[in-house]
Structure formats: structure tokens, C-alpha cells
Enzyme design. Structure first.
Site: not given
Length: 308
Positions: A86, A113, A115, A138, A221-222
Site C-alpha cells: 500500500h 509511511h 502517500h 505520516h 486513513t486505511t
């Protein structure tokens, strides 16, 4: 155990073949048998979800939102970095923590991680006044407390995430280069490698710039989208060269066959609802100078003129 909890909460562990459909991002849902954001289950349909658009002029000043205290952010280590299917995730040690910043306790870092997108204006999850950035990083922390693990997990502030928007800048960001270089070794899901030694401060803006931030209560957010997150979104962005940003979508893949580049791993914006967004005193505005600060140089000029 703390790291395992954070990984599970963020959906970083992948299901085995034959299990029910796994969650994925919108870009994947049209090509694979997986559940896109509009079909995410568990807590993902609740009312205090993340990310959100932050309207800076509507954020309320909260004088308790002072400086953060960063512990271990200066430690230079060779860290494990992984393609978890992801995102790219960097594991962080137990000696890294934050306090202050209006937080109710000390929080220990577990991982960071990112995005991103191939488009430089749609890769962040949060947006400021409707404007999105090229990426968002994040740093995930778990609350340190003497109570039982279940009590921590169930509280609405058990996780603190520091969110940094990433913009394209004119020069290479040397502090980010160890991570960018490592991407070539983790192109497919389930692979990992060790980065060249670096510290978290190598990745971040100057500490003085981190006084300006926004705060709200939200969710992961996941999936499972647990509503247990104290969000801090910093106003000052990280700046990477365009080429460094594009390395993430060109080197990483969602699948073992390398058919789909990893990009647009971004959850759509969620409604703010009845929540409030707060800001540190300096966030989104220039602080007025105290009256004595203005008067002293003015009086000095007047006196100098009289003495000529």
C-alpha cells in the site's frame, strides 16, 4: 507489541490467498478484485474520519498547542524500509518519541509511511484550503501509558500522527536521498531492505518551523479506519526535487507482476461534520509584533533626528 499493533491498525499486513476481498485504493479497484475506498468496511463509514480539507481561516486558535518536544529524532540509524503493498514504510525504534504540542501524554514512534501521486497537486491526503500537495508523510506514534493495552486501544487519542505535506522544490533534498535510493530494492510488495543511516530530522523542516500546525481528532486513513487518532498537520512543507517525488511512483509497484505502479495511494477527503479544527497561535497567520517592539525603533529614529 507496539509495532505490531501499529502495523495491524494501518492495514500493513496483507491477507493470504483465498481470504475475503482485501481493501485497496481507487486506482486499483478498477483492475483488481479488491474493495475500493467507497466499499471499505469496519469503522470507515463512521462520522469522524480522515483525511479532511482544512480551511485555515476557520481553524480556531488553541493556546495550549505549543512546541513539540522531540526525543530520538536526531538518532542516525540504518532503518528497515518495506513495500507493504500500500505504501513504503520505515520501521522506527522504541527510543523515538514526542510530547508537548498539546498532547495528553508521551507518544512513542512506531513507523512512518508516505502517500503520493504522479501528479504534483494530488498526492497528499489532507488539503489546505482545497489545495493538495505532491505527497504526504505520516509519522505514526502510539500513546505511552501505564493502563492496560485494551484501554489504550479503545481511547480516541491512542495514536498521534504527525502529517507533513510534501511539495516540489528546485533542489535535491539530500536528507531524503537514503530513502529514495532504497526504493529500487523494494519494488514489489513484501520486499524490504535497510536504508543508509539517517535521522528523522534529515527528513523534516527545521524544528523552528514546526511551531505552526493544525490539530483535529480523526481516524486512520486505511482500514480499519479506527477513530483513535490525534492529527497534527504541519503548515511548513517538506520540499523534494520533482525527480525525487516521481521515483516513488516509478520504482514501486502494487503487484508482484510489476503491472501497476504504486501511485494515488490516497484516501478521498472525508466530511468534517461537527468536529472543530484548531491551530497553534502562529499557524496560518503572521503573529503581530508586541507594541514595545514597534515603539523602540520608532523612538530611536525620532531621537536621532532631534540630536542632529
Amino acid at each position: 507489541m507496539q509495532l505490531l499493533f501499529a502495523l495491524l491498525a494501518l492495514g500493513a499486513l496483507r491477507p493470504l490467498a483465498g481470504e475475503e476481498l482485501h481493501w485497496c485504493y481507487e486506482i486499483q479497484a478498477s483492475n483488481y478484485s479488491c474493495l475500493g475506498p467507497d466499499k471499505w468496511q469496519e469503522d470507515c463509514q463512521k462520522s469522524r474520519q480522515s483525511p479532511i480539507n482544512i480551511v485555515t481561516t476557520k481553524a480556531e486558535v488553541d493556546h495550549s498547542l505549543g512546541r513539540f518536544h522531540f526525543s530520538g529524532y536526531d538518532q542516525r540509524e540504518a532503518r528497515l524500509v518495506e513495500n507493504n503493498g500500500h505504501s513504503v514504510m520505515v520501521s522506527l525504534g522504541d527510543e523515538i518519541s514526542i510530547s508537548g504540542g498539546g498532547l495528553p501524554a508521551r507518544y512513542r514512534a512506531t513507523q512512518l509511511h508516505l502517500h503520493w501521486s504522479q501528479e504534483l497537486d494530488r498526492g497528499s491526503e489532507h488539503s489546505l484550503d482545497g489545495e493538495r500537495s505532491a505527497m504526504e508523510m505520516h509519522i505514526v506514534h502510539q500513546k505511552e501509558t501505564g493502563t492496560s493495552g485494551n484501554e489504550v486501544q479503545d481511547s480516541d487519542d491512542s495514536i498521534a500522527v504527525l502529517a507533513f505535506l510534501v511539495e516540489a522544490g528546485p533542489t535535491m533534498n539530500e536528507g531524503f536521498q537514503p530513502l529514495v535510493t532504497a526504493l529500487s530494492a523494494i519494488s514489489i510488495p513484501g520486499t524490504n531492505t535497510t536504508m543508509a543511516p539517517s535521522s528523522l530530522w534529515d527528513l523534516l523542516p527545521a524544528e523552528e518551523e514546526l511551531r505552526h500546525y493544525f490539530r483535529y481528532m480523526g481516524s486512520l486513513t486505511t482500514p480499519a479506519c479506527s477513530e483513535t487518532v490525534v492529527w497534527t498537520v504541519f503548515q511548513e512543507p517538506i520540499r523534494l526535487h520533482r525527480d525525487q517525488i516521481l521515483e516513488f511512483s516509478s520504482k514501486l509497484y502494487y503487484d508482484q507482476e510489476r503491472k501497476m505502479n504504486m501511485k494515488d495511494n490516497v484516501r478521498p477527503l472525508q466530511r468534517l461534520g461537527d468536529r472543530s479544527v484548531f491551530k497553534s497561535q502562529a499557524a496560518g497567520q503572521l503573529l503581530p509584533l508586541p507594541l514595545p517592539t514597534l515603539l523602540v525603533p520608532t523612538l530611536a529614529c525620532v531621537m536621532a533626528g532631534l540630536l542632529r
